[in-house]
Design an enzyme around this catalytic site. Structure first.
Site, PDB file in Angstrom:
ATOM      1  CD  GLU A 285      18.307 -72.999  91.031  1.00 47.02           C
ATOM      2  OE1 GLU A 285      18.605 -73.940  90.719  1.00 47.02           O
ATOM      3  OE2 GLU A 285      17.817 -71.937  90.405  1.00 47.02           O
ATOM      4  CG  ASP A 289      16.626 -69.245  90.820  1.00 42.71           C
ATOM      5  OD1 ASP A 289      17.077 -69.546  89.820  1.00 42.71           O
ATOM      6  OD2 ASP A 289      16.052 -69.806  91.564  1.00 42.71           O
ATOM      7  CB  SER A 482      18.007 -73.871  87.565  1.00 43.63           C
ATOM      8  OG  SER A 482      17.855 -74.632  88.144  1.00 43.63           O
ATOM      9  CG  ASP A 523       7.194 -75.219  66.790  1.00 42.29           C
ATOM     10  OD1 ASP A 523       7.676 -75.781  67.908  1.00 42.29           O
ATOM     11  OD2 ASP A 523       6.783 -75.833  65.886  1.00 42.29           O
ATOM     12  CB  ILE A 524      12.378 -75.386  69.770  1.00 47.57           C
ATOM     13  CG1 ILE A 524      12.694 -73.858  70.666  1.00 47.57           C
ATOM     14  CG2 ILE A 524      13.936 -75.768  69.962  1.00 47.57           C
ATOM     15  CD1 ILE A 524      13.169 -72.823  70.048  1.00 47.57           C
ATOM     16  N   GLY A 542       5.546 -78.168  66.355  1.00 50.18           N
ATOM     17  CA  GLY A 542       4.403 -77.898  67.191  1.00 50.18           C
ATOM     18  C   GLY A 542       4.637 -78.343  68.715  1.00 50.18           C
ATOM     19  CG  ASP A 544       8.982 -80.352  71.253  1.00 54.07           C
ATOM     20  OD1 ASP A 544       9.729 -80.206  72.388  1.00 54.07           O
ATOM     21  OD2 ASP A 544       8.900 -79.432  70.424  1.00 54.07           O
TER      22      ASP A 544
END
Ligand code: NAG
Length: 563
Positions: A285, A289, A482, A523-524, A542, A544
């Protein structure tokens, strides 16, 4: 403020030590520990407990109002972030509250230490026997069944009746926080060949793995170096996850051939954190990052905050982390955290209190981003469930929750992307129309499994599958929200760099800005986040509760920010 807190305490310590009988009233209680915890008998009476006392803040409503004012683009005060002192003036307890609590403590021979810059948190250390008496509690040993880890908690406690209105709550008491790690759902050794890629990668070149060039191409992220040193990213690390500098250098020399491979991050440590540079001791992680903030937010300074295991805040170190940043004169303009838990693991008072701390950071001009979680509608991590499991702190309206996507044409929801509706926070005004639209699209689907009056999350999303990283001198691909949070954080940091260069304020708390400018995101509209034996929610036109408003379009975010 720290000194002032000590003075108040020692002043009262000189007063009479004769305990005054006070009538105790039950303050917080729960019927049983949460699932996954069992009681293993009484705690030994001489074990010393580190407890935190949250004092009532004098004007949190005023702070929230000020936060909306400085974060809502249509407001006259937009961008006029508060100073440390201005925030503390709202958050500090009144002198009356501080005196009431410290005099009760000194009657009991207890000395408190102030552990937040505004003085709204005190820490005390007392043996179990005394804690049981002072709080009419039954501190017991509880074991977390899957990890075997033990903690001392009580199912109920009381405070003196005359301290209601002064002492908000005592912690950790009825909060049973699990281990915090929200690691990428999958880290797989990558055995294919890793190609040095120019920064103009075509999305079709990103089938085998996602690298910075893929994200730069997809979201239009500039490769030109940032110029403003005051604008920096905070990356938080927990669980002894160290971020490796040599791994970052290898990563940059493969994937950012256009910048110096010695570009790096600096390290801050609290609670006994560290940054051991043995490659094998690094964390997946922490490497992910740092590689995807330094690797995308070109030349934006990155500070890795290593939060050690000495934290006694009872909530993964998150409270100490927030107080650490609040104590800085120049906090980061963006903080990204890829750890979290399920909302139900925290008592509502502890959850609200942390959320208040994120609101304070927002008022200072910091965007606080969290990965939404990797269990779809089943929570932070995949779990068996009937009702959907909201995650923490995504339900806090003052953080920006980042979900995950995959694929490039079209970009679609990643099936692990945690999303849904909080049980602790109602739908805030900034998202009410978008959430209402989604609920009407949803109709009776999943009815009864989620809270239709809750705050919806995530707010936004970014790619989260097959990110290539270097870890322990090998290449790995990793999946998870992540990956998405540091990516989105880097985009915001680069927008902030241009804002600062133009003499403007940083974006600060993002949500009102994002929901007013949803056109600055792609927008996905496909994919879903299954869990709890359902298909979960579906992405659609829109907002979600899988991909939020969508993924960043750098140039549109710049224009929305007035550049
Ligand atoms: C649903 O959310 C509302 C608003 O936050 C809250 O008041 C209510 O208690 C929640 N319901 C459940 C069952 O948790």
């Amino acid at each position: 403020m720290l000194t002032a807190g000590f003075l108040v305490v020692s002043l009262f310590a000189l007063a009479s030590s004769k305990p005054v009988a006070r009538s105790l009233q039950v303050h917080e209680t729960r019927a049983a520990p949460p699932s996954g915890f069992v009681r293993n008998g009484a705690a030994s009476s001489d074990t010393v407990l580190d407890l935190r006392l949250a004092l009532v803040k004098n004007n949190m409503d005023g702070l929230i109002e000020a936060l909306y004012d400085v974060s809502t683009p249509s407001s006259a005060k937009y961008g006029q972030h508060l100073t440390k002192e201005e925030v503390e003036a709202y958050v500090a307890p009144t002198a009356e509250s501080a005196d009431a609590v410290t005099s009760w403590l000194s009657e009991n021979g207890v000395t408190a230490k102030t552990v937040s810059p505004a003085g709204d948190w005190l820490a005390i250390s007392i043996p179990v026997s005394q804690a049981n008496e002072m709080f009419d509690a039954d501190f017991s040993v509880f074991t977390q069944t899957d990890s075997g880890s033990e903690s001392i908690r009580t199912l109920s406690y009381s405070i003196p009746a005359d301290l209601k209105g002064h002492l908000s709550f005592v912690h950790p008491t009825t909060t049973f926080a699990r281990a915090s790690a929200q690691l990428p759902v999958k880290a797989t050794k990558y055995t294919g060949s890793v190609k040095k890629r120019s920064t103009a990668a075509e999305p079709s070149a990103c089938d085998s793995y996602v690298d910075p060039a893929c994200l730069q191409a997809l979201y239009g992220i500039p490769t030109t170096p940032a110029t403003e040193s005051s604008n920096y990213i905070g990356v938080t690390g927990y669980d002894d996850e160290y971020a490796n500098q040599a791994a970052l250098e290898d990563f940059l020399s493969e994937f950012r051939t256009d910048i110096s491979d010695t570009t790096t991050f600096t390290v801050d440590e609290i609670d006994g954190g560290g940054n051991d540079q043995t490659q094998a001791d690094a964390g997946v992680e922490a490497n992910l990052d740092t590689q995807y903030t330094v690797g995308i937010a070109t030349d934006v300074p990155v500070v890795f905050l290593s939060v050690g295991e000495d934290s006694s805040d009872g909530v993964f170190g998150f409270l100490d982390t927030a107080n650490y940043f609040l104590n800085l004169d120049n906090p980061p303009s963006v903080i990204t955290t890829s750890y979290g838990s399920n909302e139900e693991d925290l008592s509502i008072s502890v959850a609200y209190s942390l959320c208040d701390a994120y609101a304070q950071l927002g008022a200072r001009g910091t965007s606080v981003l969290f990965a939404s979680g990797d269990g779809g509608v089943s929570g932070s991590q995949s779990s068996s469930c009937t009702d959907f499991v909201p995650t923490f702190p995504s339900g806090c309206p003052y953080v920006t929750s980042v979900g995950a996507t995959t694929d490039f044409s079209p970009e679609t929801a990643a099936d692990f992307s945690a999303g849904g509706f909080s049980n602790y926070w109602g739908t805030p005004s900034f998202q009410s129309s978008q959430v209402a639209n989604y609920l009407s699209y949803l109709g009776s689907t999943n009815s009864g499994l989620y809270n239709s009056s809750g705050r919806g999350y995530p707010d936004v999303s970014a790619q989260g599958v097959d990110f290539i990283i270097e870890y322990d001198e090998d290449w790995y691909t990793v999946d998870g929200t992540s990956c998405a949070s540091p990516t989105f954080a880097s985009v915001i940091a680069l927008v902030n760099d241009q804002l600062v260069a133009a003499g403007k304020s940083t974006l600060g708390w993002l949500n009102p800005f994002l929901y007013e400018n949803s056109g600055a995101l792609t927008d996905i509209t496909s994919g879903d986040n299954p869990g709890c034996n359902t298909n979960g929610f579906s992405a659609t036109t829109g907002w979600d509760p899988v991909t939020g408003l969508g993924t960043p379009i750098f140039s549109s975010l710049l224009s929305a920010a007035g550049l």
